[in-house]
Design an enzyme around this catalytic site. Structure first.
Site, mmCIF file in Angstrom:
data_model
loop_
_atom_site.group_PDB
_atom_site.id
_atom_site.type_symbol
_atom_site.label_atom_id
_atom_site.label_comp_id
_atom_site.label_asym_id
_atom_site.label_seq_id
_atom_site.Cartn_x
_atom_site.Cartn_y
_atom_site.Cartn_z
ATOM 1 N N GLY A 15 0.286 82.928 18.233
ATOM 2 C CA GLY A 15 -0.059 81.514 18.067
ATOM 3 C C GLY A 15 -0.878 81.262 16.816
ATOM 4 O O GLY A 15 -1.981 81.772 16.672
ATOM 5 N N PHE A 18 -5.030 76.184 15.948
ATOM 6 C CA PHE A 18 -6.435 76.168 15.516
ATOM 7 C C PHE A 18 -7.124 77.489 15.856
ATOM 8 O O PHE A 18 -7.871 78.035 15.041
ATOM 9 C CB PHE A 18 -7.186 75.022 16.200
ATOM 10 C CG PHE A 18 -6.867 73.684 15.616
ATOM 11 C CD1 PHE A 18 -7.443 73.288 14.422
ATOM 12 C CD2 PHE A 18 -5.989 72.817 16.247
ATOM 13 C CE1 PHE A 18 -7.161 72.053 13.864
ATOM 14 C CE2 PHE A 18 -5.695 71.581 15.695
ATOM 15 C CZ PHE A 18 -6.284 71.195 14.508
ATOM 16 N N VAL A 83 7.488 84.698 21.318
ATOM 17 C CA VAL A 83 7.067 85.810 22.185
ATOM 18 C C VAL A 83 7.473 85.477 23.618
ATOM 19 O O VAL A 83 7.117 84.425 24.147
ATOM 20 C CB VAL A 83 5.544 86.038 22.097
ATOM 21 C CG1 VAL A 83 5.118 87.174 23.020
ATOM 22 C CG2 VAL A 83 5.138 86.355 20.658
ATOM 23 N N GLU A 174 -4.266 56.094 19.967
ATOM 24 C CA GLU A 174 -4.019 56.131 18.519
ATOM 25 C C GLU A 174 -2.576 55.731 18.206
ATOM 26 O O GLU A 174 -2.314 55.027 17.232
ATOM 27 C CB GLU A 174 -4.371 57.518 17.970
ATOM 28 C CG GLU A 174 -5.875 57.757 18.095
ATOM 29 C CD GLU A 174 -6.385 59.059 17.467
ATOM 30 O OE1 GLU A 174 -7.591 59.130 17.221
ATOM 31 O OE2 GLU A 174 -5.597 59.985 17.242
ATOM 32 N N ASP A 305 -6.689 76.216 23.899
ATOM 33 C CA ASP A 305 -6.159 75.449 25.041
ATOM 34 C C ASP A 305 -5.689 76.332 26.194
ATOM 35 O O ASP A 305 -5.743 75.933 27.353
ATOM 36 C CB ASP A 305 -4.957 74.606 24.583
ATOM 37 C CG ASP A 305 -5.375 73.311 23.907
ATOM 38 O OD1 ASP A 305 -6.599 73.078 23.784
ATOM 39 O OD2 ASP A 305 -4.491 72.535 23.509
ATOM 40 N N ALA A 322 -9.566 70.533 19.588
ATOM 41 C CA ALA A 322 -9.555 71.514 18.498
ATOM 42 C C ALA A 322 -10.843 72.347 18.404
ATOM 43 O O ALA A 322 -10.793 73.558 18.138
ATOM 44 C CB ALA A 322 -9.294 70.790 17.180
ATOM 45 N N GLN A 323 -12.003 71.733 18.618
ATOM 46 C CA GLN A 323 -13.262 72.444 18.364
ATOM 47 C C GLN A 323 -13.463 73.708 19.216
ATOM 48 O O GLN A 323 -13.823 74.752 18.668
ATOM 49 C CB GLN A 323 -14.453 71.494 18.496
ATOM 50 C CG GLN A 323 -14.786 70.774 17.196
ATOM 51 C CD GLN A 323 -15.048 71.715 16.027
ATOM 52 O OE1 GLN A 323 -15.683 72.754 16.146
ATOM 53 N NE2 GLN A 323 -14.526 71.368 14.867
HETATM 54 C C1 LIG Z 1 -0.801 64.436 19.701
HETATM 55 C C2 LIG Z 1 -2.069 65.231 19.809
HETATM 56 C C3 LIG Z 1 -3.261 64.687 19.344
HETATM 57 C C4 LIG Z 1 -4.438 65.405 19.430
HETATM 58 N N1 LIG Z 1 -5.583 64.848 18.930
HETATM 59 C C5 LIG Z 1 -6.713 65.569 18.930
HETATM 60 C C6 LIG Z 1 -7.897 65.045 18.329
HETATM 61 O O1 LIG Z 1 -7.907 63.915 17.827
HETATM 62 N N2 LIG Z 1 -8.996 65.831 18.312
HETATM 63 C C7 LIG Z 1 -9.006 67.084 18.845
HETATM 64 O O2 LIG Z 1 -10.022 67.780 18.767
HETATM 65 N N3 LIG Z 1 -7.918 67.597 19.443
HETATM 66 C C8 LIG Z 1 -6.765 66.879 19.504
HETATM 67 N N4 LIG Z 1 -5.648 67.397 20.077
HETATM 68 C C9 LIG Z 1 -5.740 68.695 20.776
HETATM 69 C C10 LIG Z 1 -5.733 69.862 19.816
HETATM 70 O O3 LIG Z 1 -4.702 69.720 18.876
HETATM 71 C C11 LIG Z 1 -5.582 71.154 20.616
HETATM 72 O O4 LIG Z 1 -6.647 71.242 21.506
HETATM 73 C C12 LIG Z 1 -5.560 72.362 19.701
HETATM 74 O O5 LIG Z 1 -4.410 72.336 18.886
HETATM 75 C C13 LIG Z 1 -5.596 73.656 20.501
HETATM 76 O O6 LIG Z 1 -5.523 74.732 19.611
HETATM 77 P P1 LIG Z 1 -4.809 76.088 20.041
HETATM 78 O O7 LIG Z 1 -4.946 77.012 18.884
HETATM 79 O O8 LIG Z 1 -5.306 76.511 21.368
HETATM 80 O O9 LIG Z 1 -3.271 75.691 20.255
HETATM 81 P P2 LIG Z 1 -2.233 75.033 19.239
HETATM 82 O O10 LIG Z 1 -2.918 74.416 18.092
HETATM 83 O O11 LIG Z 1 -1.364 74.169 20.081
HETATM 84 O O12 LIG Z 1 -1.404 76.269 18.696
HETATM 85 C C14 LIG Z 1 -0.577 77.037 19.521
HETATM 86 C C15 LIG Z 1 0.432 77.761 18.637
HETATM 87 O O13 LIG Z 1 1.081 78.744 19.404
HETATM 88 C C16 LIG Z 1 2.469 78.759 19.083
HETATM 89 N N5 LIG Z 1 3.160 79.288 20.269
HETATM 90 C C17 LIG Z 1 3.066 78.837 21.544
HETATM 91 N N6 LIG Z 1 3.780 79.614 22.367
HETATM 92 C C18 LIG Z 1 4.361 80.569 21.597
HETATM 93 C C19 LIG Z 1 5.217 81.664 21.891
HETATM 94 N N7 LIG Z 1 5.604 81.947 23.141
HETATM 95 N N8 LIG Z 1 5.656 82.429 20.868
HETATM 96 C C20 LIG Z 1 5.253 82.156 19.598
HETATM 97 N N9 LIG Z 1 4.419 81.136 19.265
HETATM 98 C C21 LIG Z 1 3.970 80.362 20.270
HETATM 99 C C22 LIG Z 1 2.782 77.314 18.772
HETATM 100 O O14 LIG Z 1 3.931 77.198 17.948
HETATM 101 C C23 LIG Z 1 1.510 76.839 18.089
HETATM 102 O O15 LIG Z 1 1.591 76.990 16.697
HETATM 103 C C24 LIG Z 1 -4.440 66.696 19.999
HETATM 104 C C25 LIG Z 1 -3.250 67.250 20.473
HETATM 105 C C26 LIG Z 1 -2.076 66.523 20.372
HETATM 106 C C27 LIG Z 1 -0.779 67.124 20.868
#
Ligand SMILES: Cc1cc2nc3c(=O)[nH]c(=O)nc-3n(C[C@H](O)[C@H](O)[C@H](O)COP(=O)(O)OP(=O)(O)OC[C@H]3O[C@@H](n4cnc5c(N)ncnc54)[C@H](O)[C@@H]3O)c2cc1C
Length: 431
Positions: A15, A18, A83, A174, A305, A322-323
């Protein structure tokens, strides 16, 4: 997968969101081999997806190549792959391009849209969890307008010009604000032969206020801003079904619409192979301890997440924003460095930097601890923070330029149907 075997330990990160990017960036210079894997070859700045859907920004201004993230390291690799499973007995992950062994594994797969088991909604609603979906929405919105301008059937025109969004969290709010801005500032000039009084935007929310995770003051101001923009808000209302262009709700209200957007929830996106009792079923997230180790595993961690870490301050886990993902990524990097030196890991503590949402031009709400404010200054703060956290100088520059251009000209320049959206049923849920 063509990854050389070296005598340094191998850390596999699933992944490039963030959390994964934050972890990788903070370990690039360490004596560990890093393999970052993602199904996409770019990182997505999800908080600005709605700006792609509403034609404010081009998709490439909120995406960043993952190869650029790893290129500064000496023993770091990126592989674009899905994966599918983890086997901890053999310490191997199974992917669409082959298998790979690991010494340490980090699962940072984020979340996917939660339809709460409603199959019709899952099949027919638009969603916005990744860039292809945001582009689908942009095309579909614009295609409906092109259709509305030529149809002679008033019922069909109504359906095409009625936009219904489920979920008044930050995403729904939004998005509603973005579509309302299009209606007010942009579309009447683009379509002088259409009556935009006919265009309606409805926001449906199950709770008794919009932006339920934010303060009551922020909710009230956001609702005022949305009403000023002409958005119809329906509180204490749940969507029960969507089929044949009809949204039905628990209050008996029905909405005939060609565009129904589901922004009402997310659920974790786990990978097969982790023992069942490590997954908290209601959230679909891995239970992790304060070191982000998944329950029952010493060398497998989860971040962002997909990780649910219960602490006295956050008994239900951290918010899925994100944070926590960024901070956990940074903290795990520190802990892995300690582990490699034979030191004990340190527990993670989340620093809540507040929350915010924008509702459109000059309109935003911000909760920063005791400080809660709304309006132009809040909007300015919102823009500054989002520019700051966008990955890459080019993305910041292009976004700043686009926002300035849009602001001065009351325009949204990206209203292009580059990749037509043909069939709602073709939407595949991935992220
Ligand atoms: C429309 C929208 C608006 C948002 N607005 C806000 C906001 O204003 N402020 C805020 O703080 N947060 C916001 N969020 C939430 C925030 O984006 C998430 O909390 C954050 O992205 C979580 O980060 P992460 O690294 O856990 O997961 P993600 O950023 O979702 O990254 C997960 C990654 O894993 C990859 N992945 C998943 N499964 C697999 C697999 N099996 N094999 C290979 N790759 C895989 C995906 O392609 C992705 O790139 C928003 C989310 C969305 C959808």
């Amino acid at each position: 997968m063509n990854i050389p075997k070296t005598n340094t330990p191998r850390l596999v990160i699933i992944g490039g969101g963030f959390a994964g990017v934050s972890l990788a960036r903070n370990l690039l210079k360490e004596k560990v081999q890093i393999v970052l894997i993602d199904r996409q070859n770019y990182h997505t700045f999800q908080p600005l997806l709605y700006q792609v859907s509403t034609a404010s920004l081009e998709p490439d201004s909120i995406a960043y190549p993952l190869r650029k993230v790893v290129k500064k390291g000496t023993n770091t690799f990126f592989r674009m792959a899905e994966v599918s499973a983890i086997n901890d007995t053999t310490k191997t992950i199974h992917t669409s391009i082959g298998n790979l062994t690991y010494d340490y594994l980090v699962i940072a797969t984020g979340a996917r849209t939660n339809f709460f088991g409603n199959k019709n909604v899952e099949q027919h609603a638009m969603r916005m969890k990744n860039l292809p979906q945001a582009l689908n929405l942009r095309s579909f919105l614009l295609e409906n307008l092109e259709q509305a301008v030529i149809t002679k059937d008033p019922k069909q025109r109504k359906e095409l010009l009625r936009f219904v969004i489920a979920g008044a969290g930050p995403t729904g709010v939004e998005l509603a604000g973005g579509i309302a801005e299009l209606k007010i500032n942009v579309l009447p000039r683009d379509y002088p032969d259409m009556d935009f009084d006919e265009m309606e935007i409805h926001l449906i929310e199950g709770a008794n206020r919009v932006l339920p995770p934010m303060s009551a003051k922020a909710s009230k101001k956001a609702a005022d801003f949305l009403t000023q923009l002409g958005v119809h808000i329906h509180l204490n209302t749940l969507v029960s079904d969507y089929s044949n262009n009809i949204v039905t709700t628990t209050t008996g209200n029905i909405f005939e619409t060609a565009t129904f957007i589901w922004a009402a929830g997310v659920t974790g996106a786990p990978v097969d192979g982790i023992q069942a009792d490590s997954l908290i079923p209601r959230a679909n997230r891995y239970e992790v301890n304060r070191f982000n180790q998944i329950k029952g595993y010493e060398h497998i961690f989860a971040l962002g997440d997909i990780a649910l870490m219960q602490t006295p301050a956050f008994p239900k886990g951290h918010p899925m924003v994100a944070q926590p993902a960024i901070q956990q990524g940074k903290h795990l990097a520190k802990n892995l460095k300690r582990l490699l030196k034979g030191k004990e890991m340190l527990p993670f503590t989340y620093f809540d930097k507040g929350s915010m949402a924008t509702i459109g031009r000059n309109k935003a709400v911000v909760d920063l601890g005791k400080f809660k404010f709304a309006g132009f200054f809040a909007w300015f703060v919102w823009m500054f923070i989002h520019l700051w956290f966008l990955v890459g100088f080019r993305n910041r520059f292009v976004t700043f330029f686009n926002w300035s251009y849009n602001y001065i000209n009351y325009d949204k320049a990206a209203r292009l149907i580059v990749r037509p959206f043909k069939n709602k049923i073709d939407v595949t849920e991935k992220v």
